[in-house]
Design an enzyme around this catalytic site. Structure first.
Site, PDB file in Angstrom:
ATOM      1  CE1 TYR A  74      -4.153  -2.113   5.252  1.00  0.00           C
ATOM      2  CE2 TYR A  74      -3.437  -0.060   4.981  1.00  0.00           C
ATOM      3  CZ  TYR A  74      -3.592  -1.240   4.588  1.00  0.00           C
ATOM      4  OH  TYR A  74      -3.994  -1.363   3.168  1.00  0.00           O
ATOM      5  CB  SER A 109      -0.855  -0.105   1.169  1.00  0.00           C
ATOM      6  OG  SER A 109      -1.311   1.330   1.297  1.00  0.00           O
TER       7      SER A 109
HETATM    8  N1  LIG Z   1      -8.955  -0.412  -1.092  1.00  0.00           N
HETATM    9  C1  LIG Z   1      -7.932   0.575  -0.990  1.00  0.00           C
HETATM   10  O1  LIG Z   1      -7.923   1.842  -1.035  1.00  0.00           O
HETATM   11  C2  LIG Z   1      -6.520  -0.144  -0.751  1.00  0.00           C
HETATM   12  C3  LIG Z   1      -5.207   0.816  -0.504  1.00  0.00           C
HETATM   13  C4  LIG Z   1      -4.188   0.383  -0.626  1.00  0.00           C
HETATM   14  C5  LIG Z   1      -3.774  -0.921  -0.481  1.00  0.00           C
HETATM   15  N2  LIG Z   1      -4.932  -1.824  -0.694  1.00  0.00           N
HETATM   16  C6  LIG Z   1      -4.641  -3.318  -0.654  1.00  0.00           C
HETATM   17  O2  LIG Z   1      -5.205  -4.016  -1.535  1.00  0.00           O
HETATM   18  C7  LIG Z   1      -5.376  -5.349  -1.005  1.00  0.00           C
HETATM   19  C8  LIG Z   1      -7.038  -5.440  -1.352  1.00  0.00           C
HETATM   20  O3  LIG Z   1      -7.751  -4.566  -0.594  1.00  0.00           O
HETATM   21  P1  LIG Z   1      -9.216  -4.338  -0.976  1.00  0.00           P
HETATM   22  O4  LIG Z   1      -9.776  -2.908  -0.622  1.00  0.00           O
HETATM   23  O5  LIG Z   1      -9.742  -5.034  -2.196  1.00  0.00           O
HETATM   24  O6  LIG Z   1     -10.013  -5.274   0.402  1.00  0.00           O
HETATM   25  P2  LIG Z   1     -11.507  -5.832   0.617  1.00  0.00           P
HETATM   26  O7  LIG Z   1     -11.717  -5.966   1.973  1.00  0.00           O
HETATM   27  O8  LIG Z   1     -12.407  -5.312  -0.300  1.00  0.00           O
HETATM   28  O9  LIG Z   1     -11.478  -7.233  -0.042  1.00  0.00           O
HETATM   29  C9  LIG Z   1     -10.567  -8.166   0.711  1.00  0.00           C
HETATM   30  C10 LIG Z   1     -10.779  -9.603   0.579  1.00  0.00           C
HETATM   31  O10 LIG Z   1      -9.599 -10.335   1.324  1.00  0.00           O
HETATM   32  C11 LIG Z   1     -10.467 -11.414   1.765  1.00  0.00           C
HETATM   33  N3  LIG Z   1      -9.596 -11.470   3.417  1.00  0.00           N
HETATM   34  C12 LIG Z   1      -9.463 -10.820   4.403  1.00  0.00           C
HETATM   35  N4  LIG Z   1      -9.056 -11.521   5.266  1.00  0.00           N
HETATM   36  C13 LIG Z   1      -8.381 -12.727   4.853  1.00  0.00           C
HETATM   37  C14 LIG Z   1      -7.718 -13.749   5.350  1.00  0.00           C
HETATM   38  N5  LIG Z   1      -7.402 -13.976   6.503  1.00  0.00           N
HETATM   39  N6  LIG Z   1      -7.750 -15.081   4.613  1.00  0.00           N
HETATM   40  C15 LIG Z   1      -8.259 -14.977   3.385  1.00  0.00           C
HETATM   41  N7  LIG Z   1      -9.008 -13.990   2.791  1.00  0.00           N
HETATM   42  C16 LIG Z   1      -9.190 -12.928   3.590  1.00  0.00           C
HETATM   43  C17 LIG Z   1     -12.043 -10.799   2.344  1.00  0.00           C
HETATM   44  O11 LIG Z   1     -12.842 -11.517   2.760  1.00  0.00           O
HETATM   45  C18 LIG Z   1     -11.983 -10.096   1.183  1.00  0.00           C
HETATM   46  O12 LIG Z   1     -12.934 -10.480   0.128  1.00  0.00           O
HETATM   47  C19 LIG Z   1      -5.203  -5.580   0.434  1.00  0.00           C
HETATM   48  O13 LIG Z   1      -3.995  -5.848   0.596  1.00  0.00           O
HETATM   49  C20 LIG Z   1      -5.153  -3.988   0.983  1.00  0.00           C
HETATM   50  O14 LIG Z   1      -4.278  -3.658   2.014  1.00  0.00           O
HETATM   51  C21 LIG Z   1      -6.132  -1.361  -0.572  1.00  0.00           C
END
Ligand SMILES: NC(=O)c1ccc[n+]([C@@H]2O[C@H](COP(=O)([O-])OP(=O)(O)OC[C@H]3O[C@@H](n4cnc5c(N)ncnc54)[C@H](O)[C@@H]3O)[C@@H](O)[C@H]2O)c1
Length: 254
Positions: free
Chosen positions: A154, A141
């Site tokens: 985080y 991130s």
């Molecule tokens: N959305 C953002 O703005 C953003 C920004 C920077 C980084 N990220 C990173 O991108 C990635 C995806 O984020 P997102 O926003 O799509 O998240 P989200 O919460 O929308 O989706 C995450 C998915 O991961 C699954 N999950 C959570 N814990 C789990 C576990 N222990 N084992 C298996 N599955 C699990 C959840 O059920 C969900 O389906 C993450 O690594 C997040 O840190 C997101």
């Protein structure tokens, strides 16, 4: 087809960025091992990638459990007999400052983001070594490289993913296994809506606070993260390893 014939593990496919990566990989000919902790959401993405013509299986598991992490690679070998790509996308979003965070909070976020990422990779590596090739993409991130108020837990976990990635790249290079990160900016996903609810804002209020932090003055879409992940996973990135690719609309330079 940029992933033709490749067997790709993607974690956290049930929503947001992971779902977009799974669909994008399916469009590019990947054979997929999809993981999520949440079965119904995983099944929904499984149906989407099969509709796109991909061979795919679902491995429902909590990546924070070592048995869960191992079961994903076991499913890949049982179904397809090889592993070419791992995308460590699943994450925990515990965001607390240093005074509020309990030891349990630290364990929760590191168990998924750092230990889970490490364990999913660990159990996939032997199959990659056997073929002397592979690509691992860890989703970190922008939060891993900047300071944000009340995000210590985080951000520290994502900073650890960045360092883990570079060490993995060093250790695995002799087997032609590349390891990189993609660092998203703020992307609209289910995680965003949980954040909006936590802050008691409307989407418009939240978006007007967060979007201007990006040079592009807007939020990202999941597919805008999936495309750079596809690039790093594919052979087009054959001379790229240990890289942290910012996909953040310019946030860190604003
Ligand atoms: N959305 C953002 O703005 C953003 C920004 C920077 C980084 N990220 C990173 O991108 C990635 C995806 O984020 P997102 O926003 O799509 O998240 P989200 O919460 O929308 O989706 C995450 C998915 O991961 C699954 N999950 C959570 N814990 C789990 C576990 N222990 N084992 C298996 N599955 C699990 C959840 O059920 C969900 O389906 C993450 O690594 C997040 O840190 C997101």
């Amino acid at each position: 087809m940029r992933l033709e014939g490749k067997v790709c593990i993607v974690t956290g496919v049930g929503a947001g960025i992971g779902e977009a990566i799974a669909v994008r990989f399916a469009e590019e000919g990947a054979r997929l091992v999809l993981n999520d902790i949440h079965r119904p959401n995983g099944q929904r993405t499984l149906a989407k990638v099969r509709d796109a013509g991909a061979a795919a299986v679902l491995a429902v598991a909590d990546i924070a459990s070592e048995d869960g992490a191992r079961s994903i690679s076991e499913a890949a070998i049982a179904e397809f007999g090889q592993i070419d790509v791992v995308v460590n996308n699943a994450a925990d979003f515990t965001q607390k400052n240093i005074e509020d965070a309990t030891l349990a909070d630290w364990h929760k976020v590191f168990s998924v983001n750092v230990f889970g990422t490490a364990m999913v990779a660990k159990y996939a590596i032997p199959a990659m070594k056997a073929r002397r090739r592979g690509s691992i993409v860890n989703i970190a991130s922008m939060s891993g490289v900047i300071a944000q108020a009340d995000f210590a837990t985080y951000n520290a976990s994502k900073g650890a993913v960045l360092t883990l990635t570079r060490c993995m790249a060093k250790d695995l290079a002799p087997w032609n296994i590349r390891v990189n990160t993609v660092c998203p900016g703020c992307v609209v996903t289910s995680a965003s809506f949980r954040e909006i609810e936590r802050m008691g804002l409307t989407f418009e209020q939240w978006s007007s606070q967060v979007a201007p932090g990006h040079i592009l003055n807007r939020l990202g879409e999941p597919m805008e993260i999936a495309n750079p992940v596809l690039f790093l996973a594919s052979d087009e990135a054959s001379f790229i390893t240990a890289e942290h690719l910012m996909v953040d609309g310019g946030y860190v330079w604003h």
